[in-house]
Design a protein around this motif. Structure first.
Motif, PDB file in Angstrom:
ATOM      1  N   HIS A 121      28.097  46.739  35.233  1.00 25.45           N
ATOM      2  CA  HIS A 121      29.510  46.342  35.324  1.00 25.45           C
ATOM      3  C   HIS A 121      30.226  47.186  36.368  1.00 25.45           C
ATOM      4  O   HIS A 121      31.046  46.672  37.138  1.00 25.45           O
ATOM      5  CB  HIS A 121      30.192  46.478  33.977  1.00 25.45           C
ATOM      6  CG  HIS A 121      29.710  45.480  32.974  1.00 25.45           C
ATOM      7  ND1 HIS A 121      30.125  45.482  31.679  1.00 25.45           N
ATOM      8  CD2 HIS A 121      28.838  44.437  33.076  1.00 25.45           C
ATOM      9  CE1 HIS A 121      29.544  44.497  31.010  1.00 25.45           C
ATOM     10  NE2 HIS A 121      28.754  43.853  31.846  1.00 25.45           N
ATOM     11  N   SER A 125      32.118  46.104  40.573  1.00 28.60           N
ATOM     12  CA  SER A 125      33.417  46.442  41.179  1.00 28.60           C
ATOM     13  C   SER A 125      33.247  46.791  42.651  1.00 28.60           C
ATOM     14  O   SER A 125      34.183  46.633  43.428  1.00 28.60           O
ATOM     15  CB  SER A 125      34.091  47.580  40.420  1.00 28.60           C
ATOM     16  OG  SER A 125      33.364  48.776  40.571  1.00 28.60           O
ATOM     17  N   MET A 129      34.502  42.537  42.208  1.00 29.37           N
ATOM     18  CA  MET A 129      35.023  42.253  40.868  1.00 29.37           C
ATOM     19  C   MET A 129      36.035  43.330  40.516  1.00 29.37           C
ATOM     20  O   MET A 129      35.837  44.493  40.845  1.00 29.37           O
ATOM     21  CB  MET A 129      33.890  42.273  39.830  1.00 29.37           C
ATOM     22  CG  MET A 129      32.967  41.079  39.883  1.00 29.37           C
ATOM     23  SD  MET A 129      33.753  39.560  39.382  1.00 29.37           S
ATOM     24  CE  MET A 129      33.738  39.743  37.629  1.00 29.37           C
ATOM     25  N   PRO A 130      37.123  42.975  39.841  1.00 34.88           N
ATOM     26  CA  PRO A 130      38.089  44.004  39.443  1.00 34.88           C
ATOM     27  C   PRO A 130      37.438  44.990  38.467  1.00 34.88           C
ATOM     28  O   PRO A 130      36.609  44.605  37.641  1.00 34.88           O
ATOM     29  CB  PRO A 130      39.209  43.229  38.761  1.00 34.88           C
ATOM     30  CG  PRO A 130      38.854  41.792  38.822  1.00 34.88           C
ATOM     31  CD  PRO A 130      37.516  41.636  39.448  1.00 34.88           C
ATOM     32  N   HIS A 133      37.765  44.133  34.766  1.00 32.05           N
ATOM     33  CA  HIS A 133      37.324  42.787  34.391  1.00 32.05           C
ATOM     34  C   HIS A 133      36.788  42.807  32.955  1.00 32.05           C
ATOM     35  O   HIS A 133      36.021  43.676  32.573  1.00 32.05           O
ATOM     36  CB  HIS A 133      36.229  42.310  35.354  1.00 32.05           C
ATOM     37  CG  HIS A 133      35.674  40.961  34.998  1.00 32.05           C
ATOM     38  ND1 HIS A 133      36.383  39.802  35.161  1.00 32.05           N
ATOM     39  CD2 HIS A 133      34.467  40.604  34.472  1.00 32.05           C
ATOM     40  CE1 HIS A 133      35.639  38.778  34.763  1.00 32.05           C
ATOM     41  NE2 HIS A 133      34.479  39.242  34.342  1.00 32.05           N
ATOM     42  N   TRP A 135      34.374  41.363  30.411  1.00 26.49           N
ATOM     43  CA  TRP A 135      33.134  40.590  30.398  1.00 26.49           C
ATOM     44  C   TRP A 135      33.054  39.830  29.079  1.00 26.49           C
ATOM     45  O   TRP A 135      33.198  40.396  28.012  1.00 26.49           O
ATOM     46  CB  TRP A 135      31.940  41.526  30.560  1.00 26.49           C
ATOM     47  CG  TRP A 135      31.890  42.127  31.912  1.00 26.49           C
ATOM     48  CD1 TRP A 135      32.542  43.244  32.335  1.00 26.49           C
ATOM     49  CD2 TRP A 135      31.195  41.628  33.035  1.00 26.49           C
ATOM     50  NE1 TRP A 135      32.284  43.471  33.651  1.00 26.49           N
ATOM     51  CE2 TRP A 135      31.450  42.489  34.118  1.00 26.49           C
ATOM     52  CE3 TRP A 135      30.379  40.528  33.254  1.00 26.49           C
ATOM     53  CZ2 TRP A 135      30.914  42.297  35.376  1.00 26.49           C
ATOM     54  CZ3 TRP A 135      29.835  40.342  34.510  1.00 26.49           C
ATOM     55  CH2 TRP A 135      30.104  41.211  35.550  1.00 26.49           C
TER      56      TRP A 135
END
Length: 177
Positions: A121, A125, A129-130, A133, A135
């Motif tokens: 994850h 970023s 992706m922020p 985010h 999930w």
């Protein structure tokens, strides 16, 4: 000695004096003009030298800052290389048997394998992706429908491969009892 000066001689002397004064005036004007040109050239050269000195100072400052940033980046790279070497030694010393690994999929294609879901994850970023985010479970949707998707796998030494950690629920086949 007595010299007799005639009117013609006086006229010639006055003409010569007048020509000499005119020549002196022209020479003085030319000298003043030349002096003015030299002063303007001196001011222009001084201005160029001052601008070059300012530019040199600015470039020196920019170079100094760039060198500091380069040094910081090199230190960071060195620390990351040390961490990578430590992680490789750690991985080499442990068996992968039964461990869960997370595969980061990009439009359904394997992108990178991580030791934990959190690492996967965090890496997304760096790919746009922020960082915050949320999930959500993907359910049974095909992996290709998602830009980034994480799947957990367990190493199976018997098959020398990986199997999914979470097997999807079996769906009844049409017409089967």
């Amino acid at each position: 000695m007595i010299q007799i000066v005639t009117a013609a001689r006086l006229e010639r002397l006055e003409t010569d004096a007048s020509k000499a004064r005119e020549h002196a005036r022209q020479t003085s004007g030319a000298a003043t003009e030349a002096f003015g040109r030299h002063v303007r050239e001196l001011y222009a050269a001084t201005d160029r030298a001052e601008r070059a000195e300012t530019a040199t100072t600015e470039v020196g400052l920019i170079l100094s800052l760039a060198m500091k940033e380069l040094s910081a980046a090199q230190q960071e790279l060195l620390l990351k290389n040390i961490e990578i070497a430590r992680l490789r030694r750690e991985l080499a010393g442990t068996s992968m048997e039964g461990q869960t690994l997370t595969v980061l999929l990009h439009y359904g294609e394997p992108h990178t394998i991580y030791a934990s879901r959190e690492d996967a994850h965090a890496d997304t970023s760096t790919h746009g992706m922020p960082a915050d985010h949320v999930w959500k479970p993907c359910g049974e949707h095909p992996a290709a429908e998602f830009t980034w998707r994480c799947e957990a796998f367990i190493y199976n030494a018997a098959s020398n491969g990986f199997r999914r950690a979470y097997v999807p629920a079996a769906k009844p086949v049409e017409g089967a009892a």
